[in-house]
Design a protein around this motif. Structure first.
Motif, PDB file in Angstrom:
ATOM      1  N   ARG A  84      51.067 -14.894  -0.502  1.00 23.47           N
ATOM      2  CA  ARG A  84      50.012 -15.149  -1.493  1.00 23.47           C
ATOM      3  C   ARG A  84      48.922 -14.078  -1.463  1.00 23.47           C
ATOM      4  NH1 ARG A  84      45.463 -18.744   0.177  1.00 23.47           N
ATOM      5  NH2 ARG A  84      45.338 -18.683   2.459  1.00 23.47           N
ATOM      6  N   LYS A  85      48.675 -13.460  -0.313  1.00 26.86           N
ATOM      7  CA  LYS A  85      47.688 -12.373  -0.213  1.00 26.86           C
ATOM      8  C   LYS A  85      48.298 -11.234   0.591  1.00 26.86           C
ATOM      9  CE  LYS A  85      43.529 -15.282  -0.456  1.00 26.86           C
ATOM     10  NZ  LYS A  85      42.269 -15.697   0.238  1.00 26.86           N
ATOM     11  N   SER A  87      49.152  -7.506   1.851  1.00 25.64           N
ATOM     12  CA  SER A  87      48.368  -6.285   2.070  1.00 25.64           C
ATOM     13  C   SER A  87      49.271  -5.185   2.602  1.00 25.64           C
ATOM     14  CB  SER A  87      47.225  -6.558   3.058  1.00 25.64           C
ATOM     15  OG  SER A  87      47.746  -6.923   4.324  1.00 25.64           O
ATOM     16  N   GLN A  94      52.891 -12.794   6.982  1.00 29.19           N
ATOM     17  CA  GLN A  94      53.457 -11.687   6.221  1.00 29.19           C
ATOM     18  C   GLN A  94      54.177 -10.721   7.146  1.00 29.19           C
ATOM     19  OE1 GLN A  94      50.679  -9.347   3.910  1.00 29.19           O
ATOM     20  NE2 GLN A  94      52.176  -7.702   3.599  1.00 29.19           N
TER      21      GLN A  94
END
Length: 420
Positions: A84-85, A87, A94
């Motif tokens: 969802r986020k 980077s 992640q």
């Protein structure tokens, strides 16, 4: 030893571990033999088929189905949290998912020939199978799985067992009426299972310390005697009216009540009037249901066939199994038939490998929780976590290997054989 004795902290930890182990031994089934068994309980009912916990309309919801979808929701949630986020410098979930993706990306490329992106067609299914199998294996050992559920009453138990006995009676005595068949089957059921034992509940729970010795035999729940059963058999044989037979009515009444009728005392406690039955868990590891492992195996092997057809075409892929005996010879034809059987046996081996390992693990955890409650089960839970991970990896790798073999033509096999 000297270091242990010189360090108060290490000594306290060692004493605590030994004390906890001794308490675990004394509180389990081993200690129950000497009058202890404070944490003991009856061995849960072990069933190969998954158990029904509810109906959704006419659909029977099984406990393994609940856990499969629970594992799927956890996997979806983790994937959402990881992506969802996103980077450029990954961290947390992640990072974990990228490590898994990179590992399987390199693996499929290496197995498929070593070139970059050579095995990307296999990546989605292989990584998905790994994640799904690992998740459903791991959630299967959460607290409450297999130990929290509903009570299967004596009436349900009789209802489940009676049809098989009725079929045998009907085969032996086709002249019996349905009422006579049911009565004869009930007599045979009580004769064969009179010593079977059931768990006594306090309301809907089993108190700690109520171990195997506290299980109540069926002949203490349903009041009957050998002479009484013999009278019922004579009434059936003579064609008497069974609807008004007091002995049979009493048996039906006891089955419906489902409580202890006879005298049964355990550790000074009279169990008369207590509800008895079997515990049907609301939750059970999905991998311990052969239908789950078969479904995963079918998806894997069906996709393998799709890969083969897409890579070689219908004719090219089918030529592995259907060989012209005139042009290629009877040996090649026989080998092609064996290849076809091989696809079937791979599906079966997939199914039973995962099912066998995880069901055996469940039985092991039940046994250790029975023998060594609390402390003794912890190392084996760690072992089950490791086994669940390994089984997921093996399942994924075998799918990959079978997929690579499916897309390889006969010429590729011959070339590899010549190289070796």
């Amino acid at each position: 030893m000297g270091k242990l004795l010189s360090s108060p902290k290490l000594l306290a930890i060692a004493i605590g571990v030994v004390a906890a182990l001794l308490i675990s031994v004394a509180g389990g089934a081993l200690g129950a033999s000497f009058g202890f068994g404070w944490f003991g309980g009856p061995i849960p009912f072990i069933s190969l088929p998954a158990e029904r916990v509810a109906y959704i309309g006419s659909y029977p919801l099984l406990n393994t189905t609940v856990m499969f979808w629970f594992g799927g929701l956890i996997l979806i949630f983790l994937a959402w949290r990881a992506t969802r986020k996103m980077s450029d410098v990954p961290s947390g979930l992640q990072n974990l998912f990228e490590v898994i993706y990179e590992f399987f990306g390199n693996t499929v490329d290496g197995v498929a020939g070593g070139k970059a992106k050579a095995g990307r067609r296999f990546l989605a299914l292989v990584s998905t199978i790994f994640l799904v199998v690992v998740i459903i294996n791991w959630v299967g050992i959460l607290p409450g799985v297999g130990s929290v559920g509903r009570i299967e009453t004596i009436e349900e138990w009789v209802h489940h067992h009676l049809p098989k006995v009725e079929a045998k009676v009907q085969e032996k005595h086709p002249e019996y009426t349905p009422v006579q068949t049911e009565a004869a089957a009930l007599v045979h059921l009580l004769e064969d299972h009179g010593e079977d034992t059931f768990v006594a509940f306090d309301g809907s729970i089993v108190p700690l310390g109520r171990g195997e010795q506290a299980r109540v035999p069926l002949n203490k729940i349903i009041t009957f005697s050998e002479s009484g059963l013999h009278q019922i058999e004579e009434a059936i044989h003579d064609g008497d009216d069974l609807d008004g037979l007091p002995l049979l009515d009493s048996i039906h009444s006891d089955i419906k009540k489902g409580v202890v009728q006879g005298e049964f005392v355990y550790k000074g406690q009279d169990f008369k009037g207590k509800t008895v039955g079997l515990l049907v868990p609301f939750l059970r590891g999905a991998s311990t249901d052969i239908n789950t492992t078969l479904a995963i195996a079918l998806v894997a092997m069906f996709t393998v066939q799709v890969w083969g057809v897409r890579a070689l075409g219908v004719r090219g892929y089918g030529g592995k199994f259907f060989v012209n005996p005139i042009s290629q010879g009877p040996i090649a034809t026989f080998v092609g038939i064996l290849e076809g059987f091989g696809e079937l046996t791979r599906t079966l081996s997939f199914t039973f490998r995962l099912f066998g390992n995880m069901f055996a693990g469940e039985v092991l955890l039940i046994a250790m929780a029975f023998l060594l409650p609390l402390i003794g089960i912890i190392p084996f839970m760690g072992l089950e976590l490791f086994v669940g991970l390994i089984q997921g990896y093996i399942f994924a790798m075998l799918t990959l290997v079978f997929g690579v073999m499916a897309v390889a033509s006969h010429g590729d096999h011959d070339t590899h054989a010549g190289d070796h």
